[in-house]
Design an enzyme around this catalytic site. Structure first.
Site, mmCIF file in Angstrom:
data_model
loop_
_atom_site.group_PDB
_atom_site.id
_atom_site.type_symbol
_atom_site.label_atom_id
_atom_site.label_comp_id
_atom_site.label_asym_id
_atom_site.label_seq_id
_atom_site.Cartn_x
_atom_site.Cartn_y
_atom_site.Cartn_z
ATOM 1 N N GLU A 42 -4.850 -61.254 90.753
ATOM 2 C CA GLU A 42 -4.433 -60.237 91.714
ATOM 3 C C GLU A 42 -5.621 -59.681 92.477
ATOM 4 O OE1 GLU A 42 -2.121 -58.741 93.151
ATOM 5 O OE2 GLU A 42 -0.239 -59.113 92.103
ATOM 6 N N GLU A 87 7.005 -61.197 93.603
ATOM 7 C CA GLU A 87 6.205 -60.313 92.748
ATOM 8 C C GLU A 87 6.249 -58.879 93.244
ATOM 9 O OE1 GLU A 87 2.888 -57.923 91.367
ATOM 10 O OE2 GLU A 87 3.216 -58.585 93.435
ATOM 11 N N GLU A 88 6.232 -58.698 94.564
ATOM 12 C CA GLU A 88 6.135 -57.351 95.131
ATOM 13 C C GLU A 88 7.383 -56.509 94.882
ATOM 14 O OE1 GLU A 88 3.548 -56.037 96.120
ATOM 15 O OE2 GLU A 88 2.208 -57.523 97.016
#
EC number: 3.4.11.-
Length: 354
Positions: free
Chosen positions: A244, A221-222
């Site tokens: 999140e 995701e990052e």
């Protein structure tokens, strides 16, 4: 209130740099399997558990397994490592100190270092970052990793360009901040993963959801929401909902002491208003004082999927978090609050508000 704490700490101790989330994946699979009808790992490395429901459209709920980390860029003959970041952060977000170099054969303990403060202009790399001298913000070319090993020894450990480097486990212990808060690196997104796993347990123990629910622990995701995008494209459903951390800053009107944050937009997409309104309504029903937010400089698995036309609808639910992408702080009740809102939402995700 802190029944989730042992699981959160286990997830925090597990190294999970982008593309190498194996240790986190093992924990997620272990916890998810008893709570769902089927669990598996997909070709992107995502952990997926499906809880079968009725005939309503399926919902995909996502929290990511990867963490901010570093990548070896080059190795000097004396064993010094030079780095580039995996994700958006700077050396100051982590601070100087021990790191784990995840060699192919051996994990090496190194030290993220800048050099001695007791230097002059003859050490320009250090001099230019001193506030009373060059006043240049500390960046990755300014720091290095001291390993205490030779280049040959590092090769034997399986360390090479592309090797992941993580904040060492010795710096990943949860700390109590005041009476009401917890702090640690990588609550992004281990706190949200914990809430997802708690929700799976709670939802399993109640009435059958109106449609199938896919719990997705995502990869990468990052660095662009890669795992979440793949899952949004390949799994059934009309909604991708990301879990999140959420920034608590005056520009967003959000506070770490407040209720769950519901995003109406971020840097990549405008979230579906009907989804955001339903999340706000659910949190209100639970008396959790939700915080609506229009976020900038923020992305999620859901906004990547929406921006890439991989999902027709998207939503984002956040735990209020101080110092995101640094040493992060959340309220003790933030994880249970997120789990409760998510569980209530999934029991009737398509109900109209008002």
């Amino acid at each position: 209130m802190t029944v989730y704490r042992p699981l959160l700490q286990e997830l925090l101790f597990a190294y999970g740099p982008c593309g190498q989330e194996d240790a986190v994946r093992d924990v997620c699979l272990r916890e998810l399997r008893p709570e769902v009808d089927e669990a598996w790992t997909d070709p992107a490395g995502n952990v997926i558990g499906v809880l079968r429901g009725g005939d309503a459209p399926a919902v995909r709920v996502m929290a990511h397994m990867d963490e901010l980390s570093m990548l070896v860029k080059r190795i000097d003959a004396d064993g010094t490592l030079h780095l580039t970041p995996l994700g958006t952060m700077y050396p100051g977000n982590f601070g100087l100190g021990p790191v784990a170099v995840l060699g192919q054969h051996t994990t090496v303990c190194g030290m993220l270092a800048l050099g001695s403060e007791h230097t002059t202009q003859e050490s320009p790399r250090i001099w230019r970052t001193k506030p009373d001298q060059g006043d240049k913000a500390l960046d990755w070319p300014d720091v290095y990793v001291f390993t205490g090993l030779t280049g040959t020894e590092l090769r034997h450990a399986g360390v090479a360009p592309g090797t992941r480097v993580c904040v060492d486990r010795s710096r990943r212990t949860l700390v109590d901040v005041g009476n009401d808060y917890l702090g640690c690196y990588f609550l992004d997104d281990r706190a949200a993963l914990t809430a997802l796993l708690c929700c799976a347990r709670d939802l399993r123990g109640g009435a059958t959801p109106p449609g199938d629910v896919y719990f997705v622990c995502t990869t990468n995701e990052e660095i662009g929401g890669i795992g979440g995008g793949y899952a949004s494209r390949t799994l059934p459903g009309e909604l991708t909902l990301a879990l999140e951390v959420g920034p608590t800053e005056p520009e967003y009107g959000t506070q770490v002491a407040g209720g769950p944050i519901v995003a109406y937009s971020d840097a990549l997409c405008v979230y579906d208003k009907s989804v955001a309104d339903r999340l706000m309504d659910m949190a209100d029903e639970l008396g959790l004082a939700p915080q609506a937010a229009v976020l900038g400089a923020f992305e999620s698995d859901a906004s990547h999927a929406k921006a890439g036309a991989l999902t027709p609808q998207a939503g984002l639910l956040c735990l209020p978090t101080l110092s995101t992408h640094g040493f992060e702080v959340i309220a003790h009740g933030a994880i249970p609050a997120m789990a409760d809102v998510l569980t209530g939402f999934l029991r009737d995700p398509w109900r109209e508000v008002g």
